[in-house]
Design a protein around this motif. Structure first.
Motif, mmCIF file in Angstrom:
data_model
loop_
_atom_site.group_PDB
_atom_site.id
_atom_site.type_symbol
_atom_site.label_atom_id
_atom_site.label_comp_id
_atom_site.label_asym_id
_atom_site.label_seq_id
_atom_site.Cartn_x
_atom_site.Cartn_y
_atom_site.Cartn_z
ATOM 1 N N SER A 78 44.704 37.415 42.806
ATOM 2 C CA SER A 78 46.063 37.314 43.356
ATOM 3 C C SER A 78 46.542 38.665 43.875
ATOM 4 C CB SER A 78 47.028 36.782 42.292
ATOM 5 O OG SER A 78 46.643 35.500 41.854
ATOM 6 N N ALA A 79 46.273 39.720 43.109
ATOM 7 C CA ALA A 79 46.679 41.069 43.530
ATOM 8 C C ALA A 79 45.970 41.473 44.817
ATOM 9 C CB ALA A 79 46.387 42.073 42.419
ATOM 10 N N LEU A 80 44.683 41.161 44.910
ATOM 11 C CA LEU A 80 43.928 41.488 46.125
ATOM 12 C C LEU A 80 44.393 40.645 47.308
ATOM 13 C CD1 LEU A 80 40.354 41.784 44.577
ATOM 14 C CD2 LEU A 80 41.706 43.645 45.568
ATOM 15 N N LEU A 81 44.760 39.398 47.042
ATOM 16 C CA LEU A 81 45.226 38.509 48.099
ATOM 17 C C LEU A 81 46.522 39.017 48.717
ATOM 18 C CD1 LEU A 81 44.461 35.834 49.480
ATOM 19 C CD2 LEU A 81 45.932 34.660 47.831
ATOM 20 N N MET A 82 47.384 39.610 47.888
ATOM 21 C CA MET A 82 48.655 40.118 48.388
ATOM 22 C C MET A 82 48.482 41.385 49.223
ATOM 23 S SD MET A 82 51.409 39.464 45.313
ATOM 24 C CE MET A 82 50.451 40.299 44.040
ATOM 25 N N GLN B 97 41.266 40.636 55.046
ATOM 26 C CA GLN B 97 39.846 40.754 54.720
ATOM 27 C C GLN B 97 39.693 40.963 53.218
ATOM 28 O OE1 GLN B 97 37.798 44.014 56.563
ATOM 29 N NE2 GLN B 97 35.766 43.241 56.039
ATOM 30 N N MET B 98 39.540 39.869 52.513
ATOM 31 C CA MET B 98 39.399 39.937 51.060
ATOM 32 C C MET B 98 38.048 40.542 50.691
ATOM 33 S SD MET B 98 41.862 38.791 49.036
ATOM 34 C CE MET B 98 41.173 37.961 47.610
ATOM 35 N N PRO B 99 38.051 41.504 49.758
ATOM 36 C CA PRO B 99 36.773 42.095 49.332
ATOM 37 C C PRO B 99 36.007 41.227 48.344
ATOM 38 C CG PRO B 99 38.588 43.125 48.168
ATOM 39 C CD PRO B 99 39.208 42.168 49.153
ATOM 40 N N VAL B 100 36.589 40.108 47.931
ATOM 41 C CA VAL B 100 35.929 39.196 46.993
ATOM 42 C C VAL B 100 36.056 37.770 47.497
ATOM 43 C CG1 VAL B 100 36.304 40.666 44.971
ATOM 44 C CG2 VAL B 100 38.022 38.955 45.589
ATOM 45 N N SER B 101 35.221 36.894 46.925
ATOM 46 C CA SER B 101 35.223 35.489 47.324
ATOM 47 C C SER B 101 35.029 34.610 46.102
ATOM 48 C CB SER B 101 34.102 35.241 48.334
ATOM 49 O OG SER B 101 33.917 33.859 48.548
ATOM 50 N N LEU B 102 35.506 33.375 46.189
ATOM 51 C CA LEU B 102 35.294 32.401 45.125
ATOM 52 C C LEU B 102 33.918 31.747 45.224
ATOM 53 C CD1 LEU B 102 38.799 30.658 45.005
ATOM 54 C CD2 LEU B 102 37.891 32.390 43.451
ATOM 55 N N ASN B 103 33.193 32.058 46.276
ATOM 56 C CA ASN B 103 31.824 31.581 46.418
ATOM 57 C C ASN B 103 30.959 32.260 45.359
ATOM 58 O OD1 ASN B 103 29.209 30.930 47.109
ATOM 59 N ND2 ASN B 103 29.350 31.662 49.221
ATOM 60 N N LEU C 150 39.892 46.459 41.057
ATOM 61 C CA LEU C 150 40.301 45.057 40.883
ATOM 62 C C LEU C 150 39.198 44.108 41.340
ATOM 63 C CD1 LEU C 150 44.023 45.179 42.099
ATOM 64 C CD2 LEU C 150 43.206 44.904 39.755
ATOM 65 N N ALA C 151 38.526 44.476 42.435
ATOM 66 C CA ALA C 151 37.440 43.636 42.937
ATOM 67 C C ALA C 151 36.296 43.568 41.929
ATOM 68 C CB ALA C 151 36.934 44.181 44.277
ATOM 69 N N ASP C 152 35.941 44.718 41.369
ATOM 70 C CA ASP C 152 34.871 44.738 40.368
ATOM 71 C C ASP C 152 35.261 43.953 39.125
ATOM 72 O OD1 ASP C 152 33.386 46.289 42.060
ATOM 73 O OD2 ASP C 152 33.769 48.176 41.032
#
Length: 213
Positions: free
Chosen positions: A136-140, A145-151, A167-169
């Motif tokens: 959520s923090a990264l999405l805001m 360009q999100m550095p992470v994915s739910l895939n 946060l990404a890690d």
């Protein structure tokens, strides 16, 4: 990651006394790192050995150390989820052992499906909460360009520096722990425990344990 739900003090012939003996043996070679919320946390000496090997095997020591710390803290919070939930349903839990393959929260929850379910599910739920907060923090801040994915096959999609990188890690570590614990649907992983609990009322405790194992 893994937790035990038997009363290790009783010699009921069901492995309780043997597990208590094994636990004491493991604790003999463990380093205490403190007591938090009434829970004694120890780290097995082999954890430090594996950590040293990882640091020496990887060219980037600081990167390895960062990931090791994030993994250690995430696993520890996962185990605290089991412990605090066990207490909430009237059980006893006051020891956590960290070792190279994860963590062991020694819980003695009441032998009812609901108590067992709550004790098991709150480990993965801790990882859900941490991963969701990071995502959520990264999405805001990185809506473009999100550095992470739910895939699950491409959790980290781009490099991010500073706090976003941390946060990404942290998201990747907790998302991985969540999937790892739930996809492996056999005892004693959390996924296997949830399968066993789901079958408990339908086929009985003994048969449900046979299916899960």
């Amino acid at each position: 990651m893994g937790w035990q739900d038997r009363d290790y003090g009783r010699g009921d012939g069901g492995g309780g006394g043997g597990m208590r003996y094994a636990m004491n043996q493991a604790s003999t070679y463990a380093v205490p790192i403190g007591t938090y919320l009434g829970v004694s946390v120890t780290v097995h000496w082999t954890f430090f050995l594996v950590l040293l090997w990882r640091l020496m095997a990887n060219g980037d020591i600081w990167w390895s150390l960062r990931w090791s710390v994030l993994l250690f803290l995430s696993v520890l919070l996962h185990e605290f989820g089991h412990v605090l939930a066990c207490r909430k349903v009237g059980g006893r839990a006051n020891e956590i052992l960290m070792w190279p393959l994860g963590g062991l929260a020694f819980c003695d929850a009441p032998q009812t499906p609901w108590a067992q379910f709550m004790t098991v599910v709150w480990g993965p739920l801790v990882n859900v909460i941490i991963a969701a907060a990071c995502f959520s923090a990264l999405l805001m801040t990185h809506a473009g360009q999100m550095p992470v994915s739910l895939n699950p096959f491409a959790m980290q999609t781009a490099y991010a520096a500073g706090v976003p990188g941390l946060l990404a890690d942290l998201f990747v570590v907790n998302y991985f722990l969540l999937l790892f614990n739930l996809v492996l649907v056999f005892y004693p992983f959390d996924g296997g425990r949830l399968v066993q609990i789901g079958l408990w009322k339908m086929v009985g405790y003994v048969r449900s344990m046979k299916f899960a194992t």
